[in-house]
Design an enzyme around this catalytic site. Sequence first.
Site, PDB file in Angstrom:
ATOM      1  N   ARG A   1       1.061  -1.141  -0.028  1.00 33.61           N
ATOM      2  CA  ARG A   1       0.053  -0.020  -0.004  1.00 33.61           C
ATOM      3  C   ARG A   1       0.903   1.259   0.017  1.00 33.61           C
ATOM      4  O   ARG A   1       2.155   1.070   0.095  1.00 33.61           O
ATOM      5  CB  ARG A   1      -0.755   0.055   1.105  1.00 33.61           C
ATOM      6  CG  ARG A   1      -0.034  -0.278   2.396  1.00 33.61           C
ATOM      7  CD  ARG A   1      -0.765   0.432   3.607  1.00 33.61           C
ATOM      8  NE  ARG A   1      -0.689   1.802   3.499  1.00 33.61           N
ATOM      9  CZ  ARG A   1       0.105   2.500   3.740  1.00 33.61           C
ATOM     10  NH1 ARG A   1       1.527   1.883   4.168  1.00 33.61           N
ATOM     11  NH2 ARG A   1       0.259   3.805   3.686  1.00 33.61           N
ATOM     12  N   GLY A   2       0.211   2.252  -0.227  1.00 34.81           N
ATOM     13  CA  GLY A   2       0.846   3.755  -0.178  1.00 34.81           C
ATOM     14  C   GLY A   2       1.291   4.170  -1.546  1.00 34.81           C
ATOM     15  O   GLY A   2       1.487   3.223  -2.464  1.00 34.81           O
TER      16      GLY A   2
ATOM     17  N   GLN B   1      -3.758   2.529   9.358  1.00 31.10           N
ATOM     18  CA  GLN B   1      -2.362   2.780   8.936  1.00 31.10           C
ATOM     19  C   GLN B   1      -1.641   3.562   9.802  1.00 31.10           C
ATOM     20  O   GLN B   1      -0.167   3.346   9.878  1.00 31.10           O
ATOM     21  CB  GLN B   1      -2.168   3.334   7.409  1.00 31.10           C
ATOM     22  CG  GLN B   1      -2.886   2.473   6.336  1.00 31.10           C
ATOM     23  CD  GLN B   1      -4.345   2.436   6.070  1.00 31.10           C
ATOM     24  OE1 GLN B   1      -4.986   2.844   7.100  1.00 31.10           O
ATOM     25  NE2 GLN B   1      -4.830   2.396   4.828  1.00 31.10           N
TER      26      GLN B   1
ATOM     27  N   ASP C   1      -2.203  11.229  -2.481  1.00 34.28           N
ATOM     28  CA  ASP C   1      -2.261  10.110  -3.607  1.00 34.28           C
ATOM     29  C   ASP C   1      -2.591  10.654  -4.756  1.00 34.28           C
ATOM     30  O   ASP C   1      -2.368  10.007  -5.964  1.00 34.28           O
ATOM     31  CB  ASP C   1      -3.573   9.090  -3.215  1.00 34.28           C
ATOM     32  CG  ASP C   1      -3.049   8.154  -2.165  1.00 34.28           C
ATOM     33  OD1 ASP C   1      -3.136   8.668  -0.781  1.00 34.28           O
ATOM     34  OD2 ASP C   1      -2.915   7.078  -2.226  1.00 34.28           O
TER      35      ASP C   1
ATOM     36  N   ASN D   1      -6.254  12.315  -0.386  1.00 28.23           N
ATOM     37  CA  ASN D   1      -5.137  11.581   0.580  1.00 28.23           C
ATOM     38  C   ASN D   1      -6.250  10.823   1.405  1.00 28.23           C
ATOM     39  O   ASN D   1      -7.516  10.775   1.223  1.00 28.23           O
ATOM     40  CB  ASN D   1      -4.333  12.360   1.493  1.00 28.23           C
ATOM     41  CG  ASN D   1      -3.506  11.685   2.103  1.00 28.23           C
ATOM     42  OD1 ASN D   1      -2.555  10.815   1.544  1.00 28.23           O
ATOM     43  ND2 ASN D   1      -3.386  11.842   3.405  1.00 28.23           N
TER      44      ASN D   1
END
Length: 351
Positions: free
Chosen positions: A50-51, A189, A230, A240
């Site tokens: 992820r990220g 997260q 993002d 985001n």
Amino acid sequence: MSFLFESLSLKYNQTELHVLDQTLLPHEEKWISIQTPDEAIICIQNLQVRGAPFISLVAAISFSQWVLENSPNEEQMLQCLQNLYESRPTAVNLENIIKRFKNFIQNKLTSSDFFDRAHQMVLEDKALCEKMSHHGAEVLSTYYNILTHCNTGQLATAGIGTALGAINIRQQNSPDIHVWVDETRPLLQGGRLTTWELGKLHIPYTLICDNMAASLMYQSKVDHIIIGADRVLPSGAITNKIGSYGLAVLAKHHNIPFTVVAPSTTCDKNLTEISDIPIEQRPPHEVRGFAIGKDSKISWAPVDSHTHNPSFDTVPPELISYWVTEHGRFSNQDISESTGSKYQLWNSQFS
Ligand code: MRU
């Protein structure tokens, strides 16, 4: 086995790709092997990977290894890229990397060129992290109690991270900071990953539930808020992790600077309207309980509860104090005036 690249969460060479399973952190550090792009897609969808930058890099390495091993034809390559593109819709980094691969296909690059280019993308991301983190640390230099949301560190990139990279360098420059870590519901997260990274870096932090941030701001216990992104639009609007918009509104109300750190690879050259940004909707069980990794069976709501689970939200530019990219720091004035060298630099990231 020797690897061409190794980081906290990624190891690969031309034939092997291993990622740290982010759904099991912080309690278990288990590496998983990704053998095909289809396996990469599964890892991306269930957040083992992820990220924004990290998703795109794992997709790039996996795709290029598959090309190297199978020498697929153009049609097969385009189909594989399309499948990767559809794995998660919001972070534009994946889309940007897929466009780069489509250009390589058009330009008839050889199979081994694909892998070399993917490796370059990883090294590029690492270098971008280093640059923007130093710029971000300058922004943070006079602030001590810093609040962050989600995870934007080594787990989310090939380098030291974006917002968390800035916090890391800020602490290295002068070890006097304390970080408020938003747990970041629903998938935690912040609580699971940012705490783990900050612990490894020996940076003092305090974990809070998301609904505690407002009262901390009211009590003047937060000096600065810093997050990643993002997707960044030319207007300065950013998308985001869900909860970012709320933090930005609170920051404005309490007169707290709000900074976004993201590389130019997170800039969206095509969209201008916030409403056109695809926001990923995730399944109801993530909201009805906790649904990731080993703890996926925890559920507290009635099984038929209606839920709303957008994974991201958007922050309009008027709520953002600073944007930090590898090119430096930009203020609201820098990006809104239509002349000047700072404006040109901001704009060049979208061309
Ligand atoms: O759903 P995730 O965990 O992939 O969301 C990640 C974020 O929202 C990060 O803040 C963003 O990708 C920037 S990370 C460098």
